[in-house]
Design a protein around this motif. Structure first.
Motif, PDB file in Angstrom:
ATOM      1  N   UNK A   1     -49.740 -39.360  -3.992  1.00  0.00           N
ATOM      2  CA  UNK A   1     -48.304 -39.859  -3.911  1.00  0.00           C
ATOM      3  C   UNK A   1     -48.559 -41.161  -3.069  1.00  0.00           C
ATOM      4  N   UNK A   2     -48.679 -42.201  -3.641  1.00  0.00           N
ATOM      5  CA  UNK A   2     -48.718 -43.443  -3.335  1.00  0.00           C
ATOM      6  C   UNK A   2     -47.742 -43.916  -2.384  1.00  0.00           C
ATOM      7  N   UNK A   3     -46.210 -43.304  -2.398  1.00  0.00           N
ATOM      8  CA  UNK A   3     -45.406 -43.822  -1.672  1.00  0.00           C
ATOM      9  C   UNK A   3     -45.399 -43.717  -0.214  1.00  0.00           C
TER      10      UNK A   3
ATOM     11  N   UNK B   1     -58.303 -39.271  11.744  1.00  0.00           N
ATOM     12  CA  UNK B   1     -59.366 -40.065  11.551  1.00  0.00           C
ATOM     13  C   UNK B   1     -58.754 -40.917  10.055  1.00  0.00           C
ATOM     14  N   UNK B   2     -59.166 -42.235  10.100  1.00  0.00           N
ATOM     15  CA  UNK B   2     -58.684 -42.759   8.653  1.00  0.00           C
ATOM     16  C   UNK B   2     -59.487 -42.454   7.596  1.00  0.00           C
ATOM     17  N   UNK B   3     -58.654 -42.552   6.753  1.00  0.00           N
ATOM     18  CA  UNK B   3     -59.277 -42.247   5.261  1.00  0.00           C
ATOM     19  C   UNK B   3     -58.897 -43.255   4.311  1.00  0.00           C
ATOM     20  N   UNK B   4     -59.810 -44.225   3.785  1.00  0.00           N
ATOM     21  CA  UNK B   4     -59.634 -45.260   2.991  1.00  0.00           C
ATOM     22  C   UNK B   4     -59.489 -44.639   1.394  1.00  0.00           C
ATOM     23  N   UNK B   5     -58.644 -44.910   0.614  1.00  0.00           N
ATOM     24  CA  UNK B   5     -58.649 -44.717  -0.760  1.00  0.00           C
ATOM     25  C   UNK B   5     -58.983 -45.822  -1.583  1.00  0.00           C
ATOM     26  N   UNK B   6     -60.090 -45.579  -2.155  1.00  0.00           N
ATOM     27  CA  UNK B   6     -61.029 -46.764  -3.084  1.00  0.00           C
ATOM     28  C   UNK B   6     -61.051 -46.426  -4.307  1.00  0.00           C
ATOM     29  N   UNK B   7     -60.599 -47.249  -5.380  1.00  0.00           N
ATOM     30  CA  UNK B   7     -60.547 -46.929  -6.774  1.00  0.00           C
ATOM     31  C   UNK B   7     -62.177 -47.242  -7.154  1.00  0.00           C
ATOM     32  N   UNK B   8     -62.639 -46.148  -8.067  1.00  0.00           N
ATOM     33  CA  UNK B   8     -64.066 -46.264  -8.473  1.00  0.00           C
ATOM     34  C   UNK B   8     -64.080 -47.313  -9.661  1.00  0.00           C
ATOM     35  N   UNK B   9     -63.100 -47.824 -10.195  1.00  0.00           N
ATOM     36  CA  UNK B   9     -62.859 -48.877 -11.242  1.00  0.00           C
ATOM     37  C   UNK B   9     -61.845 -49.083 -11.947  1.00  0.00           C
ATOM     38  N   UNK B  10     -61.902 -49.595 -12.964  1.00  0.00           N
ATOM     39  CA  UNK B  10     -60.725 -50.217 -13.790  1.00  0.00           C
ATOM     40  C   UNK B  10     -60.608 -49.215 -14.994  1.00  0.00           C
ATOM     41  N   UNK B  11     -61.586 -48.491 -15.382  1.00  0.00           N
ATOM     42  CA  UNK B  11     -61.547 -47.679 -16.435  1.00  0.00           C
ATOM     43  C   UNK B  11     -61.697 -46.246 -16.329  1.00  0.00           C
TER      44      UNK B  11
ATOM     45  N   UNK C   1     -58.693 -27.353   0.214  1.00  0.00           N
ATOM     46  CA  UNK C   1     -57.523 -26.820   1.391  1.00  0.00           C
ATOM     47  C   UNK C   1     -57.397 -28.227   2.287  1.00  0.00           C
ATOM     48  N   UNK C   2     -58.422 -28.448   2.911  1.00  0.00           N
ATOM     49  CA  UNK C   2     -58.228 -29.785   3.809  1.00  0.00           C
ATOM     50  C   UNK C   2     -57.837 -30.910   3.364  1.00  0.00           C
ATOM     51  N   UNK C   3     -58.164 -31.364   2.199  1.00  0.00           N
ATOM     52  CA  UNK C   3     -57.897 -32.653   1.515  1.00  0.00           C
ATOM     53  C   UNK C   3     -56.231 -32.607   1.373  1.00  0.00           C
ATOM     54  N   UNK C   4     -55.577 -31.451   0.925  1.00  0.00           N
ATOM     55  CA  UNK C   4     -54.240 -31.178   0.599  1.00  0.00           C
ATOM     56  C   UNK C   4     -53.431 -31.164   1.857  1.00  0.00           C
ATOM     57  N   UNK C   5     -54.103 -31.176   3.199  1.00  0.00           N
ATOM     58  CA  UNK C   5     -53.291 -31.392   4.388  1.00  0.00           C
ATOM     59  C   UNK C   5     -53.104 -32.756   4.766  1.00  0.00           C
ATOM     60  N   UNK C   6     -53.767 -33.722   4.111  1.00  0.00           N
ATOM     61  CA  UNK C   6     -53.652 -35.112   4.218  1.00  0.00           C
ATOM     62  C   UNK C   6     -52.331 -35.917   3.615  1.00  0.00           C
ATOM     63  N   UNK C   7     -51.626 -36.645   4.453  1.00  0.00           N
ATOM     64  CA  UNK C   7     -50.550 -37.340   3.888  1.00  0.00           C
ATOM     65  C   UNK C   7     -50.651 -38.030   2.643  1.00  0.00           C
TER      66      UNK C   7
ATOM     67  N   UNK D   1     -51.923 -36.770  -0.125  1.00  0.00           N
ATOM     68  CA  UNK D   1     -52.848 -36.023  -0.967  1.00  0.00           C
ATOM     69  C   UNK D   1     -52.379 -34.555  -1.195  1.00  0.00           C
ATOM     70  N   UNK D   2     -51.228 -34.264  -0.780  1.00  0.00           N
ATOM     71  CA  UNK D   2     -50.870 -32.774  -0.801  1.00  0.00           C
ATOM     72  C   UNK D   2     -50.919 -32.234  -2.242  1.00  0.00           C
TER      73      UNK D   2
END
Ligand SMILES: Cc1cc2nc3c(=O)[nH]c(=O)nc-3n(C[C@H](O)[C@H](O)[C@H](O)COP(=O)(O)OP(=O)(O)OC[C@H]3O[C@@H](n4cnc5c(N)ncnc54)[C@H](O)[C@@H]3O)c2cc1C
Length: 629
Positions: free
Chosen positions: A227-229, A308-318, A338-344, A346-347
């Protein structure tokens, strides 16, 4: 006994492994005119980024520029495939500015593979190497201590013998690799890839000391499930700074990254499941990188931090895969979900690849000469993660240097060793071979003592002359570098001599509030590029500090110039402390300066060695004199 077939062609150099070290080693050696065979277990993983889809960063960006100035490939490949470029640390002094780029992972691999394939002196074959062939004083053998050994080739899993005069081993994390995810462990080189099990055993039989390290990686999730918003956006620099001195500009599309944070709930899930973590349950024995802890480590060690900060980095264009920088983990898969889905934001996220930790064998690098040739086996070189480093850039520069030195060794020419005042690469290799490492070694700005001399902007001035000498830098690129620095020096001369009132333009520029374009001369910088203006500003503003560093370099050079024989028997030197004797005997430094840098060797020990050497010299002279009389 297995029937081993000898391949019909003998090569000058065999490179084992086509990771970041192997690619640079193979390219350098073949471009210097040697016939090279690159053996790697999977052609589709050539130059694969095992972890984050990014090149450069603090001090790593400097290394990439240095690789480029020496004629390596990493900077060029990054410029072609980078999808977000940022200059880091610009709020601090220019010595520590560092370029970084998000890279299209697959595009990077394909580009590098293609560059390798087009190289005329280079053959590439998919093979898994299981052993080295080592000749011992004229007879074939698998090793044994105390005798002179020389490598003559390699044996693969398919029972094929490939022969070469020089072998460069760049096996990365594959030596006895063991993956851990929660309660599950299994042998692998990286997730989904074979480990190299027999090769490690073979190295041990030959006589190498082998130790164990550990590293880890975070999960990758599907972009469509984010949810990028709810996320903060992070875009790259408006004018991307290129990595390669030969790249004119970046033309491909650039994309944003995003930022989010862990929270109390995330930490609660992690803490609740710590007993299922292989790290905390004590199943992982190898030492991991302190500077790059897993999320479970962060939550435990920095318990006072609420997020703790989490950066979302695209792995590529394709691809829709997104890398979650900051949450490296080896917790069980259900806990990761479970823990990833607690992050804003990334639910509802869907994990496509789970995070994992990997333990692997490495060869403590004090067993290497400064050229990266092993002390034990002649013509055998090691480069990359096998030497205990971590990071693509650290691996690539070692590959390049091993490739160059392999060729020089074959030609019987002087080895190429960069000083600590010449390059971060020099610092890295010197640290490895003199100090060794007990944890995955990565470069930091603070490891370099001459940071103002080792800037990212002047890597070409420092190193391109060598790249040119080895034939790795084109005449055109070298001329461009010469012209650039001629222009910079002429302008510095002008600023030092042109008056502005009762002072000079250079003195004006030294005022903290002044920039080059504030100087009172209308056509300032008209014929100069931004990079040249930047170099001029740095050279003038930091003139005093630069001079001081140069003076320190001169002093150190005197020690560097005092050689120590590699076969010096330190146990015979009276007055040396036992610890110093052991360390010196183990590392066998080639100069007084290098001996001085070995941890555990004190200034007092250095004086003792110098007195001993002087005494030896005098005895030798008097023996000669007596003989002549
Ligand atoms: C899970 C994981 C997480 C990581 N996390 C980070 C991180 O957070 N930060 C960081 O800076 N670095 C990280 N790294 C390290 C980084 O990926 C490496 O330092 C870098 O890739 C090392 O380059 P290399 O060329 O030495 O080896 P690699 O890139 O590992 O390449 C080794 C190559 O050798 C081949 N090979 C191995 N053995 C054989 C054999 N016997 N025969 C034929 N071919 C062989 C392999 O197929 C591969 O192509 C991580 C690595 C892993 C695996």
């Amino acid at each position: 006994m297995a029937h081993i077939v000898t391949f019909h062609k003998e090569y000058d150099i065999i490179v084992v492994g086509a990771g970041h070290a192997g690619c640079e080693a193979a390219l350098a050696a073949s471009r210097m005119g040697c016939s090279v065979l690159l053996l790697t277990m999977n052609l589709d993983t050539i130059a694969q980024m095992s972890c984050n889809p990014a090149i450069g960063g603090l001090s790593k960006g400097h290394i990439v520029r240095e690789i480029d100035a020496l004629g390596g490939q990493m900077g060029r490949a990054t410029d072609v495939t980078g999808i977000q470029f940022r200059m880091l640390n610009t709020k601090k002094g220019p010595a520590v500015w560092s370029p970084r780029a998000q890279v299209d992972k697959k595009a990077y691999q394909c580009h590098m593979k293609w560059v390798l394939e087009k190289e005329p002196n280079l053959d590439i074959t998919q093979e898994l190497v299981e052993g080295l062939e080592v000749e011992e004083e004229g007879c074939q053998s698998s090793g044994g201590e105390g005798s002179l050994k020389r490598v003559t080739g390699v044996i693969t899993r398919a029972n094929m013998r490939y022969r070469a005069k020089v072998v460069i081993l760049t096996a990365g994390t594959f030596l006895n690799g063991l993956i851990h995810i929660g309660e599950v462990s299994y042998p692998a080189g990286r997730q989904g890839e074979f480990p190299a099990e027999r090769l490690s055993e073979n190295l041990r039989q030959i006589g190498f000391e082998i130790k164990r390290l550990k590293t880890g990686t975070p999960p990758r999730i599907n972009r469509n499930s984010i949810d990028f918003s709810q996320l903060a956006v992070q875009i790259g620099d408006e004018k991307p700074q290129v990595f390669s001195f030969s790249t004119q500009s970046i033309t491909q599309e650039q994309v944003p990254c995003y930022v989010t944070y862990t929270n109390a709930k995330t930490h609660e899930v992690i803490l609740k499941n710590l007993d299922r973590s292989p790290l905390y349950a004590g199943r992982i024995k190898g030492i991991g990188p302190r500077y790059c802890p897993s999320i479970e480590d962060k939550v435990v060690r920095f318990a006072q931090r609420s997020r703790h900060q989490v950066f979302l980095e695209p792995e590529g264009m394709s691809t829709e895969e997104v890398y979650l920088n900051g949450v490296s983990t080896s917790l069980p898969q259900d806990v990761q979900i479970e823990f990833i889905r607690t992050i804003k934001g990334l639910e509802k996220s869907e994990i496509m690849r789970f995070g994992y930790a990997i333990e692997y064998d490495f060869v403590p690098p004090t067993q290497l000469k400064p050229t990266q040739e092993t002390k034990l086996v002649e013509n055998l070189f090691f480069a990359g993660q096998i030497n205990g480093t971590s990071g693509y850039e650290e691996a690539a520069c070692q590959g390049l240097m091993a490739g160059i030195n392999g060729v020089l060794k074959l030609r019987g020419e002087e080895p190429f060793v960069l000083g600590r005042s010449e390059a971060y690469i020099g610092v890295l290799i010197d640290d490895l071979v003199t100090k060794g490492t007990n944890e995955p070694y990565r470069m930091f700005l603070s490891r370099a003592e001459y940071r103002l001399l080792l800037r990212y902007d002047n890597a070409d001035l420092r190193l391109m002359k060598y790249g040119r000498r080895f034939g790795l830098v084109s005449e055109q690129d070298y001329k461009r570098c010469e012209e650039k620095w001629r222009g910079i020096n002429e302008d510095i001369f002008r600023l030092r001599n042109e008056k502005a009132g009762n002072t000079t333009l250079a003195k004006l520029l030294q005022r903290p509030e002044m920039s080059y374009y504030d100087l009172p001369c209308p056509d300032n910088g008209n014929n100069l590029t931004t990079e040249m203006v930047q170099a001029i500003e740095i050279e003038i503003k930091y003139e005093g500090y630069i001079k001081r560093e140069l003076n320190r370099v001169e002093k150190c050079k005197k020690l560097e110039a005092r050689p120590l024989p590699l076969d010096l028997d330190y146990s015979q030197i009276k007055g040396l402390r036992t610890e110093a004797k052991e360390k010196l005997q183990n590392v066998r430094p080639d100069s007084i300066a290098r001996a001085h840098r070995i941890p555990g060797v004190s200034p007092c020990d250095i004086s003792t060695i110098m007195i001993y050497m002087e005494h030896k010299r005098r005895v030798k002279c008097s023996t000669w004199n007596t003989a002549e009389e």
